[in-house]
Design a protein around this motif. Structure first.
Motif, mmCIF file in Angstrom:
data_model
loop_
_atom_site.group_PDB
_atom_site.id
_atom_site.type_symbol
_atom_site.label_atom_id
_atom_site.label_comp_id
_atom_site.label_asym_id
_atom_site.label_seq_id
_atom_site.Cartn_x
_atom_site.Cartn_y
_atom_site.Cartn_z
ATOM 1 N N ILE A 98 0.838 -1.204 0.000
ATOM 2 C CA ILE A 98 0.000 0.000 0.000
ATOM 3 C C ILE A 98 0.873 1.254 0.000
ATOM 4 O O ILE A 98 0.624 2.192 -0.745
ATOM 5 C CB ILE A 98 -0.952 0.003 1.227
ATOM 6 C CG1 ILE A 98 -1.775 -1.286 1.263
ATOM 7 C CG2 ILE A 98 -1.862 1.223 1.212
ATOM 8 C CD1 ILE A 98 -2.604 -1.550 0.037
ATOM 9 N N GLY A 134 -9.260 3.036 -1.875
ATOM 10 C CA GLY A 134 -8.390 1.859 -1.827
ATOM 11 C C GLY A 134 -6.927 2.168 -2.088
ATOM 12 O O GLY A 134 -6.073 1.285 -1.985
ATOM 13 N N ALA A 135 -6.611 3.426 -2.402
ATOM 14 C CA ALA A 135 -5.214 3.776 -2.718
ATOM 15 C C ALA A 135 -4.331 3.795 -1.478
ATOM 16 O O ALA A 135 -3.107 3.693 -1.586
ATOM 17 C CB ALA A 135 -5.161 5.134 -3.414
ATOM 18 N N GLY A 136 -4.951 3.971 -0.317
ATOM 19 C CA GLY A 136 -4.151 3.942 0.914
ATOM 20 C C GLY A 136 -4.207 5.232 1.722
ATOM 21 O O GLY A 136 -3.371 5.443 2.601
ATOM 22 N N LYS A 137 -5.203 6.069 1.463
ATOM 23 C CA LYS A 137 -5.291 7.362 2.174
ATOM 24 C C LYS A 137 -5.460 7.156 3.678
ATOM 25 O O LYS A 137 -4.766 7.777 4.478
ATOM 26 C CB LYS A 137 -6.461 8.198 1.620
ATOM 27 C CG LYS A 137 -6.353 8.524 0.147
ATOM 28 C CD LYS A 137 -7.503 9.395 -0.335
ATOM 29 C CE LYS A 137 -8.857 8.721 -0.244
ATOM 30 N NZ LYS A 137 -8.982 7.487 -1.064
ATOM 31 N N SER A 138 -6.417 6.302 4.037
ATOM 32 C CA SER A 138 -6.666 6.100 5.477
ATOM 33 C C SER A 138 -5.446 5.473 6.140
ATOM 34 O O SER A 138 -5.059 5.861 7.255
ATOM 35 C CB SER A 138 -7.879 5.189 5.697
ATOM 36 O OG SER A 138 -9.011 5.772 5.122
ATOM 37 N N THR A 139 -4.827 4.528 5.451
ATOM 38 C CA THR A 139 -3.615 3.894 5.989
ATOM 39 C C THR A 139 -2.539 4.947 6.241
ATOM 40 O O THR A 139 -1.912 4.987 7.303
ATOM 41 C CB THR A 139 -3.103 2.831 4.991
ATOM 42 O OG1 THR A 139 -4.150 1.889 4.754
ATOM 43 C CG2 THR A 139 -1.879 2.116 5.511
#
Ligand code: ADP
Length: 230
Positions: free
Chosen positions: A24, A45-50
């Protein structure tokens, strides 16, 4: 000169799903200065929250470092990371996550009480912040008695109740109609500009993204600049 408040250095994050290894974040690097508002816009799903969770010390990266106000955090024990998170970082989510049985005022007092401030001081600061958010007539209301935009303004006041250095927001207006979203963003922007906070805000709203100082996206696990102030 504004100073760098948040720095991500070569951040790695992978997830194992079944037999697959999802990458990610793959060497994500980023700096955020005080008084700066940066939009993070990338597909779902790109990984913003991560990325926001890692920047906010809620999640550990698999590699790299998160530096907050000059302090390297990746290798710190959990209790120190939690202490830094409580004092230096404010979060706003798409859904307000206010405590339903407490009033707006009490919700904004809560983080201050947890960090050891006395009730009178916490009440005074909470009142000031809610007034700043133009909610002086709603202080004694519970979340269910507030509109969506009012709930988000209370959530913003709560996020900055402990005077953090960094504000991280994950689609803070994503659940609001465009007019209300714009109004809530006005309040958020005024607060950031006035307080010198550093803000990283994930949003799908292109108009709001364009009002920030910079726009970044996630591409192949890296943060990439997509534009600057006009
Ligand atoms: P965004 O916020 O941009 O929509 P996320 O950071 O939520 O993206 O998720 C990025 C990707 O990582 C998604 O494919 C998601 O399914 C995956 N992911 C997130 N958290 C976990 C986890 N704890 N375990 C496995 N996969 C995860």
């Amino acid at each position: 000169m504004s100073e760098t408040i948040l720095e991500l250095k070569s951040v790695e994050r992978h997830f194992i799903q079944g037999t697959d290894r999802l990458t990610i974040l793959n060497g994500a690097a980023f700096t955020l200065k005080s008084g700066e508002m940066v939009a993070l816009a990338a597909p779902s799903g790109a990984g913003k929250s991560t990325l926001l969770h890692i920047a906010g010390l809620l999640e550990q990266p698999d590699g790299g470092d998160v530096v907050i106000n000059g302090r390297s955090c990746a290798a710190l024990p959990d209790d120190e990371r939690t202490a830094i998170r409580r004092s230096e970082i404010g979060f706003v989510y798409q859904f307000h996550h206010l405590l339903p049985e407490f009033t707006a005022l009490e919700n904004v007092m809560m983080p201050q009480l947890i960090s050891g401030l006395g009730p009178a001081d916490a009440r005074e600061r909470a009142g000031q912040l809610l007034a700043y958010m133009k909610l002086e007539k709603r202080m004694e209301h519970r979340p269910a008695e507030l509109s969506g935009g009012e709930q988000q303004r209370v959530a913003i006041a709560r996020a900055v109740a402990n005077a953090p250095l960094v504000l991280l927001a994950d689609e803070p207006t994503g659940n609001l109609d465009p007019t209300t979203a714009s109004y809530v963003f006005d309040a958020l922007e005024a607060l950031v500009r006035q307080s010198g906070l550093a803000a990283l805000i994930a949003t799908h709203n292109e108009q709001l993204a364009a009002r920030m100082d910079r726009q970044v996206t996630l591409s192949e696990g890296q943060l990439v600049e997509v534009g600057g102030a006009q």
